[in-house]
Design an enzyme around this catalytic site. Structure first.
Site, mmCIF file in Angstrom:
data_model
loop_
_atom_site.group_PDB
_atom_site.id
_atom_site.type_symbol
_atom_site.label_atom_id
_atom_site.label_comp_id
_atom_site.label_asym_id
_atom_site.label_seq_id
_atom_site.Cartn_x
_atom_site.Cartn_y
_atom_site.Cartn_z
ATOM 1 N N ASP A 1 0.834 -1.208 0.000
ATOM 2 C CA ASP A 1 0.000 0.000 0.000
ATOM 3 C C ASP A 1 0.867 1.255 0.000
ATOM 4 O O ASP A 1 0.554 2.244 -0.661
ATOM 5 C CB ASP A 1 -0.873 0.041 1.262
ATOM 6 C CG ASP A 1 -1.976 -0.987 1.197
ATOM 7 O OD1 ASP A 1 -2.010 -1.747 0.213
ATOM 8 O OD2 ASP A 1 -2.793 -1.017 2.133
ATOM 9 N N LYS B 1 -3.414 8.207 8.213
ATOM 10 C CA LYS B 1 -2.925 6.829 8.132
ATOM 11 C C LYS B 1 -1.759 6.571 9.087
ATOM 12 O O LYS B 1 -0.986 7.468 9.409
ATOM 13 C CB LYS B 1 -2.474 6.521 6.695
ATOM 14 C CG LYS B 1 -3.573 6.729 5.658
ATOM 15 C CD LYS B 1 -4.117 5.465 5.069
ATOM 16 C CE LYS B 1 -3.194 4.800 4.140
ATOM 17 N NZ LYS B 1 -3.754 4.041 3.067
ATOM 18 N N GLU C 1 -12.886 7.849 13.749
ATOM 19 C CA GLU C 1 -13.340 6.465 13.691
ATOM 20 C C GLU C 1 -12.193 5.599 13.183
ATOM 21 O O GLU C 1 -11.437 6.038 12.311
ATOM 22 C CB GLU C 1 -14.481 6.420 12.669
ATOM 23 C CG GLU C 1 -15.572 5.447 12.924
ATOM 24 C CD GLU C 1 -16.738 5.724 11.984
ATOM 25 O OE1 GLU C 1 -17.794 6.154 12.456
ATOM 26 O OE2 GLU C 1 -16.566 5.559 10.756
ATOM 27 N N GLU D 1 -17.438 -1.922 6.200
ATOM 28 C CA GLU D 1 -16.234 -2.634 5.813
ATOM 29 C C GLU D 1 -16.352 -4.125 6.142
ATOM 30 O O GLU D 1 -16.694 -4.482 7.269
ATOM 31 C CB GLU D 1 -15.046 -2.015 6.583
ATOM 32 C CG GLU D 1 -13.715 -2.193 5.937
ATOM 33 C CD GLU D 1 -13.453 -1.185 4.803
ATOM 34 O OE1 GLU D 1 -14.362 -0.393 4.451
ATOM 35 O OE2 GLU D 1 -12.327 -1.210 4.271
ATOM 36 N N GLU E 1 3.858 1.679 -1.176
ATOM 37 C CA GLU E 1 4.465 1.916 -2.488
ATOM 38 C C GLU E 1 3.428 2.458 -3.471
ATOM 39 O O GLU E 1 3.720 3.327 -4.293
ATOM 40 C CB GLU E 1 5.082 0.616 -3.017
ATOM 41 C CG GLU E 1 6.358 0.259 -2.275
ATOM 42 C CD GLU E 1 6.613 -1.230 -2.225
ATOM 43 O OE1 GLU E 1 7.545 -1.624 -1.526
ATOM 44 O OE2 GLU E 1 5.870 -2.002 -2.852
ATOM 45 N N CYS F 1 27.424 -26.890 14.058
ATOM 46 C CA CYS F 1 28.224 -28.055 14.493
ATOM 47 C C CYS F 1 28.193 -29.199 13.494
ATOM 48 O O CYS F 1 28.798 -30.237 13.724
ATOM 49 C CB CYS F 1 27.763 -28.528 15.865
ATOM 50 S SG CYS F 1 26.135 -29.303 15.832
ATOM 51 N N LYS G 1 -10.042 3.369 10.959
ATOM 52 C CA LYS G 1 -10.106 3.042 9.528
ATOM 53 C C LYS G 1 -9.839 1.544 9.423
ATOM 54 O O LYS G 1 -8.703 1.080 9.599
ATOM 55 C CB LYS G 1 -9.073 3.851 8.728
ATOM 56 C CG LYS G 1 -9.205 3.617 7.241
ATOM 57 C CD LYS G 1 -8.351 4.599 6.455
ATOM 58 C CE LYS G 1 -8.593 4.485 4.970
ATOM 59 N NZ LYS G 1 -8.308 3.172 4.418
HETATM 60 S S1 IVH Z 1 -16.025 6.554 5.388
HETATM 61 C C1 IVH Z 1 -17.085 9.134 1.762
HETATM 62 N N1 IVH Z 1 -15.191 5.258 7.487
HETATM 63 O O1 IVH Z 1 -11.518 3.532 3.641
HETATM 64 C C2 IVH Z 1 -16.338 8.469 2.843
HETATM 65 N N2 IVH Z 1 -14.360 4.616 5.360
HETATM 66 O O2 IVH Z 1 -9.714 4.864 1.715
HETATM 67 C C3 IVH Z 1 -16.663 7.041 2.907
HETATM 68 N N3 IVH Z 1 -12.819 2.711 5.438
HETATM 69 O O3 IVH Z 1 -13.532 3.256 0.805
HETATM 70 C C4 IVH Z 1 -15.776 6.251 3.707
HETATM 71 N N4 IVH Z 1 -12.903 2.390 7.617
HETATM 72 O O4 IVH Z 1 -13.341 1.238 2.396
HETATM 73 C C5 IVH Z 1 -15.112 5.386 6.147
HETATM 74 N N5 IVH Z 1 -14.550 4.145 9.448
HETATM 75 C C6 IVH Z 1 -14.488 4.284 8.125
HETATM 76 C C7 IVH Z 1 -13.693 3.435 7.342
HETATM 77 C C8 IVH Z 1 -13.645 3.639 5.950
HETATM 78 C C9 IVH Z 1 -12.390 1.950 6.487
HETATM 79 C C10 IVH Z 1 -12.392 2.520 4.047
HETATM 80 C C11 IVH Z 1 -13.478 2.477 3.040
HETATM 81 C C12 IVH Z 1 -13.168 3.577 2.074
HETATM 82 C C13 IVH Z 1 -11.667 3.661 2.250
HETATM 83 C C14 IVH Z 1 -11.083 4.956 1.796
#
Ligand code: IVH
Length: 703
Positions: free
Chosen positions: A61, A342, A143, A203, A63, A439, A145
């Protein structure tokens, strides 16, 4: 590093020609910039397809982000070169139609902009304030990710009708049948205020534990072993056969709504509704009104995230108010009202330069990958474990392969697999060595074990060195100045042959101070540290001996039971030693066996005598005093008959720990008789004397 060179296999994807590392210098403007932009777009599209379409990424990711961010930067500097089909203007990959229905999202599923540095988030907050004309930052929701794949699930009149992958953001693949097999996705919504139509978004992921177990099962049956939980989740949900998907341990966190006829004032209201309707929501959602506490949360989480049962790759910050979200709107592929902060990537790819095997102090032989150094999980890694022969074979890892390396938290870095298209022509499958590298004795693989072992414990130089290093380690003898280099040198120059020889080094002072690079002062300091370490605590000494499964904790349990080391040693060497030791709470039969085997072994006995002769003394164990008063405190107790679980010896010890005097004969002075099965004359006598009779259970519940 040859990070981005492709060696296309026979997939239908056309891999682009070599794209130089984004670090490479860019000459001139004009055509050079155009050329670079074209290269980057091609490479990004290719990697997008590998990631989204094939669930089999070729680069990490981090890269990918590097390539992507380079393209973003070039397009920002040259807006005239931005085109609609640039990957910066799109989300993910065009869905793969084969075998699946393609479904258009009524409301697009967007991506998120991202940042790593605090300054990226400060810029985000400033942009929002400027756009809205506010002086202070609006409330943000933070929140987790979740590192999985997003999915949109349509409910009509509360019933699940369709589930779709994100795809390219505009349209995705129909995965309804597979999604229906997930235990935390309701078929029918419960609770209040259920909208007529709603797209629930969230997710799909796999817990780390269930991912490991799935990989074990896959490896056992010769199936695909996945690089990380996200790939495993993606590969599983896109299975055409929903029976297979149902067997995979997939889970779902709901975090937002897509198209719906319902209205909500804030993101937190949406999440509350999702919970009410029966979804599992992302845990630990927090709200912030200023950046400082938000950064504290990020810093804290970046350290503790590995304790979570599932993988997260950052924190998503979202403007909480729906009205403000609507005003802020979107830019190209991402909302202006949200950003992903991130964490440093847990995985990176690099070249496996060689595989060497290392012999540990118990003789276990571990293959270690020598890597082209790579930055991962916040540090530069050049060695990583490959666990054992099966691990390498199951993943078909070969020397010179481009491999993925993972470092999650403080866990030892490991090679998780070979990158697709990452093989050099002519690379041979890895052959595990047959002989110990130190050995030369033949390695064995014991029945039921994955590890190879060198059984030459007392002669193998690698095991001797590892045992001595363990002996002087921080939680054992902890001798200042006796680090790895010093121990290696002392062994090499034959100043020592075993751990006991450390304590006779003072006799060789004259030769030691002649050694290059040390000198009188440091040698005298070392000899003094050695001398001071000779009176050692009981747990440290036992742990230092390196008996398998015996560390400071087990040593403390033994010390509690036999506060004098000599008493313990006699028990361990006695006929009934194993049985007596395994009767101790917290010590099982395998530990007891290891302990007795060690103390009964003649060579170990000679070592122990050598410690004694060199002046090492083990301090008596200080049994912590009982603070709690029990019915036995200060009482005289007699034991009789066979107790259901405790040996006589153990029962006596426990009573003494509670402050009782344990006597062997009943008299008028006896307070209690503890009677087991087949109690005879003592029981009768107790009854005639009016002594209270108790059971083993009474003893145990008094503790
Ligand atoms: S909100 C319009 N909340 O991250 C915003 N996304 O890189 C919609 N993701 O496509 C996304 N955890 O697959 C949101 N707590 C979270 C998340 C989340 C993981 C993912 C999701 C999104 C990607 C974006």
């Amino acid at each position: 590093m040859d990070l981005f060179s492709y060696n296309p296999d026979n997939t239908t994807d056309d891999a682009p020609d070599d794209v130089p590392d984004s670090g490479e210098e860019q000459k001139g403007a004009g055509t050079d910039v155009q050329k670079r932009i074209a290269e980057l777009r091609e490479a990004i599209s290719y990697h997008n397809r590998r990631y989204h379409d094939q669930d089999d990424p070729e680069i990490s990711d981090a890269e990918f982000d590097k390539l992507f961010n380079e393209l973003v930067k070039l397009e920002e500097d040259h807006p005239e070169l931005v085109t609609d089909d640039s990957p910066t203007q799109q989300v993910g990959a065009v869905p793969k139609a084969a075998g699946r229905k393609v479904v258009k999202h009524q409301q697009a599923m967007l991506s998120l902009g991202n940042g790593f540095e605090h300054s990226d988030i400060e810029d985000f907050a400033t942009r929002i304030c400027r756009f809205l004309g506010l002086d202070t930052m609006p409330e943000l929701v933070a929140e987790y990710k979740i590192d999985g794949l997003s999915c949109s699930i349509r409910y009509e009149d509360g019933a699940l009708v369709q589930a779709v992958t994100r795809g390219n953001g505009q349209e995705g693949e129909d995965i309804t049948e597979n999604v229906k097999t997930l235990p935390d996705i309701p078929f029918v919504l419960k609770g209040k205020n259920i909208p007529k139509v709603v797209d629930v978004r969230g997710e799909i992921y796999m817990t780390r534990e269930e991912f490991e177990a799935l990989n074990d099962r896959q490896a056992e049956k010769g199936g695909k072993v996945f690089a990380n939980p996200r790939n495993a989740a993606a590969g599983s949900i896109r299975q055409l056969d929903s029976k297979i998907a149902a067997e995979r341990p997939l889970r779902f966190f709901a975090y937002t709504l897509g198209y719906t006829d319902a209205k909500f004032e804030s993101h937190t209201d949406q999440v509350a509704a999702l919970k009410d309707w029966g979804f599992t929501i992302v845990p630990d959602v927090k709200t912030f009104s200023s950046l400082e506490p938000l950064f504290d949360w990020y810093e804290k989480l970046s350290k503790t995230r590995f304790d979570l049962p599932f993988a997260i790759d950052g924190i998503v910050y979202k403007v909480n108010s729906t009205a403000l979200q609507e005003r802020l709107g979107f830019v190209a592929r991402a909302p202006r009202w949200a950003i992903a902060h991130k964490f440093p990537a847990e995985q990176a790819s690099t070249v496996l330069l060689d595989i060497e095997v290392q012999v540990g102090r118990t003789g276990v032989v571990t293959p270690v990958a020598r890597l082209d150094p790579v930055y991962v999980g916040g540090v530069t890694v050049s060695n990583a474990t490959l666990h054992n022969e099966d691990y390498i074979a199951e993943r078909d890892i070969r020397i010179c392969d481009k491999v993925f390396v993972e470092r999650a938290g403080d866990v030892i870095p490991k090679v998780v697999g070979t990158a697709p298209n990452g093989r050099k022509e002519g690379a041979e499958p890895y052959k595990f060595p047959k002989q110990c590298p130190a050995c030369k004795s033949e390695l064995v693989r014991l029945e039921g074990e994955a590890a190879h072992r060198c059984l030459n414990h007392f002669e193998c130089p690698a095991q001797i060195e590892a045992s001595i290093l363990h002996f002087v380690g921080r939680t054992q003898f902890d001798i200042d100045g006796l680090g790895e280099k010093m121990v290696q040198m002392l062994l090499e120059k034959e100043f020592i042959k075993s751990a006991a020889d450390i304590f006779t080094l003072a006799q060789k002072r004259d030769e030691l101070i002649e050694l290059e690079g040390y000198g009188e002062k440091s040698i005298d300091a070392l000899l003094q540290a050695i001398d001071e370490s000779k009176i050692v605590s009981y747990p440290r000494f036992l742990a230092a001996l390196g008996i398998p499964m015996v560390g400071n904790q087990v040593a403390s349990l033994l010390g509690n039971r036999w506060p004098k080391f000599d008493d313990f040693m006699h028990v361990a060497q006695s006929e009934e030693g194993q049985e007596t030791i395994q009767n101790i709470d917290g010590i099982g039969p395998r530990i007891a066996e290891n302990v007795c085997d060690f103390f009964k072994n003649a060579r170990n006995q000679a070592q122990l005598k050598a410690f004694l002769d060199a002046g090492v003394r083990v301090a008596d164990f200080e049994v912590p005093t009982m603070e709690k008063e029990t019915i036995f405190t200060g009482k005289t107790v007699v034991l009789t008959g066979t107790l259901p679980t405790l040996s006589r010896d153990e029962a006596k010890h426990r009573l003494q720990k509670m402050g009782a005097k344990v006597s062997s004969s009943i008299s008028a002075k006896t307070d209690y008789l503890i009677a087991g099965d087949k109690a005879g004359s003592k029981l009768k006598k107790a009854e005639s004397l009016g002594v209270e009779v108790l059971s083993e259970e009474d003893l145990l519940s008094a503790e």
